[in-house]
Design an enzyme around this catalytic site. Structure first.
Site, mmCIF file in Angstrom:
data_model
loop_
_atom_site.group_PDB
_atom_site.id
_atom_site.type_symbol
_atom_site.label_atom_id
_atom_site.label_comp_id
_atom_site.label_asym_id
_atom_site.label_seq_id
_atom_site.Cartn_x
_atom_site.Cartn_y
_atom_site.Cartn_z
ATOM 1 N N HIS A 1 -5.160 4.461 -8.921
ATOM 2 C CA HIS A 1 -4.990 3.456 -9.975
ATOM 3 C C HIS A 1 -5.312 4.013 -11.364
ATOM 4 C CE1 HIS A 1 -5.341 0.256 -6.603
ATOM 5 N NE2 HIS A 1 -4.090 0.606 -6.810
ATOM 6 N N HIS B 1 5.354 -0.415 -1.728
ATOM 7 C CA HIS B 1 4.361 -0.916 -0.767
ATOM 8 C C HIS B 1 3.286 -1.641 -1.578
ATOM 9 C CE1 HIS B 1 6.449 2.239 1.422
ATOM 10 N NE2 HIS B 1 5.964 1.756 2.549
ATOM 11 N N SER C 1 -2.103 -2.415 -7.232
ATOM 12 C CA SER C 1 -1.047 -1.863 -8.090
ATOM 13 C C SER C 1 -0.170 -2.943 -8.731
ATOM 14 C CB SER C 1 -0.209 -0.830 -7.336
ATOM 15 O OG SER C 1 0.270 -1.330 -6.114
ATOM 16 N N GLU D 1 6.969 -5.751 0.139
ATOM 17 C CA GLU D 1 5.817 -5.884 1.035
ATOM 18 C C GLU D 1 6.325 -6.484 2.338
ATOM 19 O OE1 GLU D 1 2.428 -4.996 1.165
ATOM 20 O OE2 GLU D 1 2.719 -5.886 3.140
ATOM 21 N N ASP E 1 11.646 -3.705 3.883
ATOM 22 C CA ASP E 1 11.162 -2.335 3.954
ATOM 23 C C ASP E 1 11.320 -1.680 2.571
ATOM 24 O OD1 ASP E 1 10.615 0.322 4.676
ATOM 25 O OD2 ASP E 1 12.723 0.664 5.173
ATOM 26 N N GLY E 2 10.209 -1.224 2.008
ATOM 27 C CA GLY E 2 10.234 -0.671 0.650
ATOM 28 C C GLY E 2 11.061 0.600 0.534
ATOM 29 N N ASP F 1 3.383 4.048 -1.933
ATOM 30 C CA ASP F 1 1.988 4.007 -1.475
ATOM 31 C C ASP F 1 1.888 3.358 -0.092
ATOM 32 O OD1 ASP F 1 -0.803 3.935 -1.423
ATOM 33 O OD2 ASP F 1 -0.905 2.094 -2.613
HETATM 34 N N1 SAM Z 1 0.068 -0.290 -3.466
HETATM 35 C C1 SAM Z 1 -1.057 -1.180 -3.161
HETATM 36 C C2 SAM Z 1 -2.134 -0.990 -4.212
HETATM 37 O O1 SAM Z 1 -2.308 0.129 -4.714
HETATM 38 O O2 SAM Z 1 -2.812 -1.963 -4.550
HETATM 39 C C3 SAM Z 1 -1.610 -0.950 -1.779
HETATM 40 C C4 SAM Z 1 -0.583 -0.895 -0.696
HETATM 41 S S1 SAM Z 1 -1.194 -0.644 0.938
HETATM 42 C C5 SAM Z 1 -1.784 0.992 0.903
HETATM 43 C C6 SAM Z 1 0.297 -0.520 1.840
HETATM 44 C C7 SAM Z 1 1.023 -1.833 2.039
HETATM 45 O O3 SAM Z 1 2.340 -1.567 2.515
HETATM 46 C C8 SAM Z 1 0.393 -2.750 3.058
HETATM 47 O O4 SAM Z 1 0.135 -4.006 2.482
HETATM 48 C C9 SAM Z 1 1.459 -2.896 4.178
HETATM 49 O O5 SAM Z 1 1.521 -4.198 4.735
HETATM 50 C C10 SAM Z 1 2.718 -2.583 3.426
HETATM 51 N N2 SAM Z 1 3.827 -2.015 4.235
HETATM 52 C C11 SAM Z 1 3.762 -1.282 5.365
HETATM 53 N N3 SAM Z 1 4.978 -0.810 5.690
HETATM 54 C C12 SAM Z 1 5.833 -1.241 4.721
HETATM 55 C C13 SAM Z 1 7.221 -1.039 4.458
HETATM 56 N N4 SAM Z 1 7.970 -0.295 5.275
HETATM 57 N N5 SAM Z 1 7.761 -1.621 3.374
HETATM 58 C C14 SAM Z 1 6.993 -2.370 2.521
HETATM 59 N N6 SAM Z 1 5.681 -2.582 2.714
HETATM 60 C C15 SAM Z 1 5.102 -2.023 3.793
#
Ligand code: SAM
Length: 321
Positions: free
Chosen positions: A19, A42, A100, A118, A147-148, A168
């Site tokens: 961050h 993500h 984020s 998400e 899916d991101g 992320d």
């Molecule tokens: N970026 C955030 C932050 O810095 O505050 C933290 C994200 S966390 C490490 C990862 C997130 O990705 C989780 O909430 C999870 O549910 C989500 N996730 C997992 N696989 C995913 C995908 N294929 N596409 C989108 N989100 C996904």
């Protein structure tokens, strides 16, 4: 697949590195009037209660953000990050930790846009609530339960031709390493001038190491920072550090990281294995230029002090209860 909840880790040493760099990049983007997009593949829940059920239980913030609060002479990169954290905690007590999406929204101007992905059904609900609470304008922010990695393909290049992509994943699924690499390669084909920031964990997994090496072989401008806070565990489990890989970084970031990484290493060190690396591509296609792995000065002394002692509010930085 859906057991990961970022609230458990909010404000830990890995969030601090990720961050602080995110806030620096956004600050740099804001120096020019031209609009930009941020795509966060993500997103997580957006904002976390540090005294809540998850973060309160894990206590990871104690060896992350808490150690920065009141620590003497923070470098510019850290000061800017702490200022952003403080803006979410106007009463001076750091009980809310912006993820984020919240940090990005905080930095965006009215003409910039944020696109969030998400997949977790609960996280996305919390994220939607959070964005409502933060008063985000509907036309500025779009959230997709998708899916991101796949969503990113659809959005590149952004119409502004100026933008940041934050990748992320939780890497709970070890395919995330492969998917990340693929998303970056594909993303660069669509948006070669884009800034891509990739977070990854320092864990005892060959995939993490291989992904970092493959990213370093990309024929682009990049900056790679890693921060190890303690010795890897003997059982091979746990997160002993993290890395941030930035493609097409702001030109100011390298210098800021050169000042910040030794300070962060010393402040976040949990034992004398703490160290950092800072590597950069000299020019497109060139071999990397590395600064040697630097151990933390006075790592032992710092880690033996209780975190609470370090959490004295200073310079308007928020404290923690
Ligand atoms: N970026 C955030 C932050 O810095 O505050 C933290 C994200 S966390 C490490 C990862 C997130 O990705 C989780 O909430 C999870 O549910 C989500 N996730 C997992 N696989 C995913 C995908 N294929 N596409 C989108 N989100 C996904």
């Amino acid at each position: 697949m859906f057991s990961y909840r970022h609230a458990f880790h909010a404000g830990n040493h890995a969030d601090v590195l990720k961050h602080a760099i995110l806030v620096q990049i956004l600050d740099y983007f804001n120096r020019k009037e031209a609009p930009y997009w941020v795509i966060d593949t993500h997103a997580g829940a957006g904002l976390y209660a540090l005294d809540g059920e998850w973060a309160g239980q894990s206590g990871e913030v104690v060896d992350g953000l808490d150690r920065l609060l009141g620590a003497p002479q923070p470098p510019e990169l850290v000061t800017r990050y702490l200022r952003a954290i403080q803006d979410f905690n106007p009463d001076g007590v750091a009980n809310r930790y912006p993820g984020s999406p919240a940090l990005t929204l905080h930095a965006l101007r009215a003409h910039d846009k944020l696109r969030l992905f998400e997949l977790h059904p609960t996280e996305i609900e919390v994220l939607q609530d959070t964005l409502r609470q933060l008063g985000s304008a509907r036309r500025q922010v779009a959230i997709a339960r998708e899916d991101g990695f796949g969503g990113l393909r659809r959005l590149l290049p952004p119409p502004t031709r100026r933008g940041l992509v934050l990748i992320d994943p939780s890497y709970e699924d070890k395919q995330d390493y492969r998917h990340t690499l693929h998303a970056v390669r594909d993303g660069l084909e669509r948006f070669a001038s884009g800034c891509f920031a990739i977070w990854y964990p320092l864990v005892q997994r060959v995939q993490a190491h291989e992904m970092a090496r493959a990213l370093e072989r990309l024929p682009v401008q990049w900056l790679h920072a890693t921060l190890t806070v303690h010795k890897p565990s003997t059982d091979g489990l746990g997160l002993h550090g993290s890395g941030m890989f930035i493609i097409n970084p702001p030109w100011t970031l390298h210098q800021e990281l050169r000042s910040a990484m030794p300070w962060l290493t010393a402040t976040l060190a949990q034992d004398d294995h703490a160290r950092h690396t800072l590597t950069t591509s000299a020019s497109p296609g060139a071999s990397p230029v590395a600064s040697p792995e630097s151990p933390a000065p006075q790592a032992q002394a710092r880690s033996s002090r209780p975190a609470r002692d370090r959490a004295q509010p200073q310079n308007r930085s928020p404290s923690r209860k």
